[in-house]
Design a protein around this motif. Structure first.
Motif, PDB file in Angstrom:
ATOM      1  N   THR A  90       0.865  -1.177   0.000  1.00  0.00           N
ATOM      2  CA  THR A  90       0.000   0.000   0.000  1.00  0.00           C
ATOM      3  C   THR A  90       0.901   1.225   0.000  1.00  0.00           C
ATOM      4  O   THR A  90       2.044   1.177   0.472  1.00  0.00           O
ATOM      5  CB  THR A  90      -0.913   0.049   1.244  1.00  0.00           C
ATOM      6  N   ALA A  91       0.382   2.314  -0.525  1.00  0.00           N
ATOM      7  CA  ALA A  91       1.097   3.589  -0.497  1.00  0.00           C
ATOM      8  C   ALA A  91       0.061   4.697  -0.357  1.00  0.00           C
ATOM      9  O   ALA A  91      -0.959   4.695  -1.038  1.00  0.00           O
ATOM     10  CB  ALA A  91       1.907   3.773  -1.779  1.00  0.00           C
ATOM     11  N   ASP A  92       0.344   5.611   0.564  1.00  0.00           N
ATOM     12  CA  ASP A  92      -0.530   6.765   0.747  1.00  0.00           C
ATOM     13  C   ASP A  92       0.312   7.914   1.304  1.00  0.00           C
ATOM     14  O   ASP A  92       1.438   7.709   1.754  1.00  0.00           O
ATOM     15  CB  ASP A  92      -1.721   6.440   1.657  1.00  0.00           C
ATOM     16  N   PRO A  93      -0.216   9.144   1.264  1.00  0.00           N
ATOM     17  CA  PRO A  93       0.573  10.293   1.702  1.00  0.00           C
ATOM     18  C   PRO A  93       0.895  10.288   3.199  1.00  0.00           C
ATOM     19  O   PRO A  93       1.880  10.876   3.622  1.00  0.00           O
ATOM     20  CB  PRO A  93      -0.299  11.499   1.363  1.00  0.00           C
ATOM     21  N   VAL A  94       0.114   9.597   4.006  1.00  0.00           N
ATOM     22  CA  VAL A  94       0.335   9.610   5.456  1.00  0.00           C
ATOM     23  C   VAL A  94       1.384   8.582   5.865  1.00  0.00           C
ATOM     24  O   VAL A  94       2.338   8.887   6.577  1.00  0.00           O
ATOM     25  CB  VAL A  94      -0.993   9.345   6.206  1.00  0.00           C
ATOM     26  N   ASN A  95       1.235   7.325   5.422  1.00  0.00           N
ATOM     27  CA  ASN A  95       2.109   6.233   5.849  1.00  0.00           C
ATOM     28  C   ASN A  95       3.232   5.926   4.874  1.00  0.00           C
ATOM     29  O   ASN A  95       4.085   5.089   5.170  1.00  0.00           O
ATOM     30  CB  ASN A  95       1.282   4.967   6.081  1.00  0.00           C
ATOM     31  N   GLY A  96       3.217   6.494   3.694  1.00  0.00           N
ATOM     32  CA  GLY A  96       4.235   6.182   2.691  1.00  0.00           C
ATOM     33  C   GLY A  96       4.006   4.814   2.077  1.00  0.00           C
ATOM     34  O   GLY A  96       2.891   4.319   2.039  1.00  0.00           O
ATOM     35  N   PHE A  97       5.096   4.202   1.618  1.00  0.00           N
ATOM     36  CA  PHE A  97       5.015   2.892   0.974  1.00  0.00           C
ATOM     37  C   PHE A  97       5.270   1.807   2.013  1.00  0.00           C
ATOM     38  O   PHE A  97       6.242   1.868   2.760  1.00  0.00           O
ATOM     39  CB  PHE A  97       6.053   2.786  -0.147  1.00  0.00           C
ATOM     40  N   ASN A  98       4.379   0.825   2.085  1.00  0.00           N
ATOM     41  CA  ASN A  98       4.524  -0.304   3.004  1.00  0.00           C
ATOM     42  C   ASN A  98       4.270  -1.597   2.243  1.00  0.00           C
ATOM     43  O   ASN A  98       3.297  -1.696   1.486  1.00  0.00           O
ATOM     44  CB  ASN A  98       3.534  -0.208   4.172  1.00  0.00           C
ATOM     45  N   ALA A  99       5.142  -2.574   2.463  1.00  0.00           N
ATOM     46  CA  ALA A  99       4.994  -3.863   1.788  1.00  0.00           C
ATOM     47  C   ALA A  99       5.125  -4.988   2.803  1.00  0.00           C
ATOM     48  O   ALA A  99       5.928  -4.913   3.731  1.00  0.00           O
ATOM     49  CB  ALA A  99       6.050  -4.023   0.703  1.00  0.00           C
ATOM     50  N   VAL A 100       4.323  -6.023   2.621  1.00  0.00           N
ATOM     51  CA  VAL A 100       4.386  -7.224   3.446  1.00  0.00           C
ATOM     52  C   VAL A 100       4.740  -8.375   2.507  1.00  0.00           C
ATOM     53  O   VAL A 100       4.027  -8.629   1.534  1.00  0.00           O
ATOM     54  CB  VAL A 100       3.035  -7.497   4.144  1.00  0.00           C
ATOM     55  N   VAL A 101       5.861  -9.050   2.806  1.00  0.00           N
ATOM     56  CA  VAL A 101       6.351 -10.125   1.949  1.00  0.00           C
ATOM     57  C   VAL A 101       6.076 -11.461   2.635  1.00  0.00           C
ATOM     58  O   VAL A 101       6.425 -11.655   3.792  1.00  0.00           O
ATOM     59  CB  VAL A 101       7.856  -9.973   1.680  1.00  0.00           C
ATOM     60  N   ASN A 102       5.438 -12.374   1.922  1.00  0.00           N
ATOM     61  CA  ASN A 102       5.171 -13.732   2.408  1.00  0.00           C
ATOM     62  C   ASN A 102       5.759 -14.723   1.425  1.00  0.00           C
ATOM     63  O   ASN A 102       5.840 -14.450   0.227  1.00  0.00           O
ATOM     64  CB  ASN A 102       3.669 -13.986   2.545  1.00  0.00           C
ATOM     65  N   ARG A 103       6.148 -15.878   1.947  1.00  0.00           N
ATOM     66  CA  ARG A 103       6.652 -16.940   1.079  1.00  0.00           C
ATOM     67  C   ARG A 103       5.853 -18.199   1.347  1.00  0.00           C
ATOM     68  O   ARG A 103       5.593 -18.553   2.493  1.00  0.00           O
ATOM     69  CB  ARG A 103       8.122 -17.190   1.358  1.00  0.00           C
ATOM     70  N   GLU A 104       5.490 -18.878   0.266  1.00  0.00           N
ATOM     71  CA  GLU A 104       4.821 -20.167   0.371  1.00  0.00           C
ATOM     72  C   GLU A 104       5.821 -21.244   0.009  1.00  0.00           C
ATOM     73  O   GLU A 104       6.673 -21.036  -0.859  1.00  0.00           O
ATOM     74  CB  GLU A 104       3.622 -20.227  -0.586  1.00  0.00           C
ATOM     75  N   PRO A 105       5.742 -22.408   0.639  1.00  0.00           N
ATOM     76  CA  PRO A 105       6.708 -23.470   0.326  1.00  0.00           C
ATOM     77  C   PRO A 105       6.594 -23.920  -1.119  1.00  0.00           C
ATOM     78  O   PRO A 105       5.585 -23.705  -1.791  1.00  0.00           O
ATOM     79  CB  PRO A 105       6.338 -24.593   1.287  1.00  0.00           C
ATOM     80  N   ALA A 106       7.663 -24.548  -1.567  1.00  0.00           N
ATOM     81  CA  ALA A 106       7.717 -25.033  -2.945  1.00  0.00           C
ATOM     82  C   ALA A 106       6.637 -26.079  -3.170  1.00  0.00           C
ATOM     83  O   ALA A 106       6.366 -26.912  -2.311  1.00  0.00           O
ATOM     84  CB  ALA A 106       9.087 -25.633  -3.234  1.00  0.00           C
ATOM     85  N   VAL A 107       6.045 -26.020  -4.322  1.00  0.00           N
ATOM     86  CA  VAL A 107       5.014 -26.980  -4.708  1.00  0.00           C
ATOM     87  C   VAL A 107       5.653 -27.941  -5.692  1.00  0.00           C
ATOM     88  O   VAL A 107       6.267 -27.532  -6.663  1.00  0.00           O
ATOM     89  CB  VAL A 107       3.816 -26.264  -5.366  1.00  0.00           C
ATOM     90  N   ALA A 108       5.523 -29.229  -5.422  1.00  0.00           N
ATOM     91  CA  ALA A 108       6.083 -30.230  -6.325  1.00  0.00           C
ATOM     92  C   ALA A 108       5.270 -30.235  -7.610  1.00  0.00           C
ATOM     93  O   ALA A 108       4.060 -30.402  -7.590  1.00  0.00           O
ATOM     94  CB  ALA A 108       6.060 -31.602  -5.679  1.00  0.00           C
ATOM     95  N   VAL A 109       5.967 -30.036  -8.702  1.00  0.00           N
ATOM     96  CA  VAL A 109       5.312 -30.018 -10.002  1.00  0.00           C
ATOM     97  C   VAL A 109       5.591 -31.353 -10.672  1.00  0.00           C
ATOM     98  O   VAL A 109       6.738 -31.770 -10.788  1.00  0.00           O
ATOM     99  CB  VAL A 109       5.859 -28.865 -10.877  1.00  0.00           C
ATOM    100  N   ALA A 110       4.540 -32.021 -11.088  1.00  0.00           N
ATOM    101  CA  ALA A 110       4.702 -33.310 -11.756  1.00  0.00           C
ATOM    102  C   ALA A 110       5.297 -33.077 -13.134  1.00  0.00           C
ATOM    103  O   ALA A 110       4.881 -32.178 -13.856  1.00  0.00           O
ATOM    104  CB  ALA A 110       3.353 -34.001 -11.881  1.00  0.00           C
ATOM    105  N   PRO A 111       6.319 -33.849 -13.507  1.00  0.00           N
ATOM    106  CA  PRO A 111       6.912 -33.662 -14.828  1.00  0.00           C
ATOM    107  C   PRO A 111       5.931 -34.058 -15.927  1.00  0.00           C
ATOM    108  O   PRO A 111       5.084 -34.928 -15.734  1.00  0.00           O
ATOM    109  CB  PRO A 111       8.126 -34.589 -14.810  1.00  0.00           C
ATOM    110  N   VAL A 112       6.066 -33.391 -17.043  1.00  0.00           N
ATOM    111  CA  VAL A 112       5.212 -33.691 -18.179  1.00  0.00           C
ATOM    112  C   VAL A 112       5.741 -34.962 -18.830  1.00  0.00           C
ATOM    113  O   VAL A 112       6.907 -35.048 -19.190  1.00  0.00           O
ATOM    114  CB  VAL A 112       5.224 -32.527 -19.193  1.00  0.00           C
ATOM    115  N   VAL A 113       4.884 -35.972 -18.951  1.00  0.00           N
ATOM    116  CA  VAL A 113       5.274 -37.256 -19.513  1.00  0.00           C
ATOM    117  C   VAL A 113       4.616 -37.395 -20.876  1.00  0.00           C
ATOM    118  O   VAL A 113       3.413 -37.177 -21.014  1.00  0.00           O
ATOM    119  CB  VAL A 113       4.843 -38.415 -18.585  1.00  0.00           C
ATOM    120  N   ALA A 114       5.432 -37.743 -21.860  1.00  0.00           N
ATOM    121  CA  ALA A 114       4.894 -37.946 -23.202  1.00  0.00           C
ATOM    122  C   ALA A 114       3.996 -39.178 -23.195  1.00  0.00           C
ATOM    123  O   ALA A 114       4.282 -40.180 -22.536  1.00  0.00           O
ATOM    124  CB  ALA A 114       6.022 -38.125 -24.199  1.00  0.00           C
ATOM    125  N   LYS A 115       2.920 -39.099 -23.918  1.00  0.00           N
ATOM    126  CA  LYS A 115       1.970 -40.203 -23.974  1.00  0.00           C
ATOM    127  C   LYS A 115       2.570 -41.326 -24.819  1.00  0.00           C
ATOM    128  O   LYS A 115       3.033 -41.098 -25.928  1.00  0.00           O
ATOM    129  CB  LYS A 115       0.672 -39.701 -24.588  1.00  0.00           C
TER     130      LYS A 115
END
Length: 155
Positions: A86-111
């Protein structure tokens, strides 16, 4: 003689200076009709590319001097970074950073092509894990690990 030298140096300095640009006579102002006292906008995008693995999104809204938004992306280690700001004239710029754990992605398998003749099904009677195997450490590995050459290792 010194007087002539001073005159010569002054003339040389003026000649070296060249032409000095002149500022405009009056101040340059933006046209009043181009100024929006309460700007408003909203935008968003989302990229999900399964071929390259690129995954990112952002949205942002502005109402006057107040800006709110969020963006997310998948970092090289597989975690998803989500930043809400968020950014406004009173508080300035504020950011909240969150991280989510890695998601296992299934490999693409040829049919695979369909199998015409099927093999007979054989029941598996052997255990899935083999018995421990002992072997000796090679000389180069033993030197790096600081263990005696030929020491048995059970895997």
């Amino acid at each position: 003689m010194a007087f002539k030298l001073c005159i010569l140096l002054a003339v040389a300095a003026v000649a070296k200076a060249g032409v000095v640009p002149v500022a405009p006579a009056g101040p340059v102002l933006a046209k009043i009709e181009d100024f929006d006292p309460a700007p408003q906008y909203s935008f968003a995008y989302d990229v999900q590319d399964s071929l390259t693995g690129d995954s990112k999104a952002q949205y942002e809204t502005r109402n006057g001097d107040i800006v709110q938004g969020s963006y997310s992306l998948v970092e090289p280690d597989g975690t998803r970074r989500i930043v809400e700001y968020t950014a406004d004239p009173v508080n300035g710029f504020n950011a909240v950073v969150n991280r989510e754990p890695a998601v296992a992605v299934a490999p693409v398998v040829a049919k695979a092509a369909p199998v015409v003749a099927s093999a007979p099904v054989v029941a598996r009677t052997a255990p899935l894990l083999a018995a421990p195997v002992a072997y000796t450490i090679p000389r180069a590995v033993a030197a790096r690990l600081n263990v005696p050459v030929g020491a048995p290792v059970v895997v």
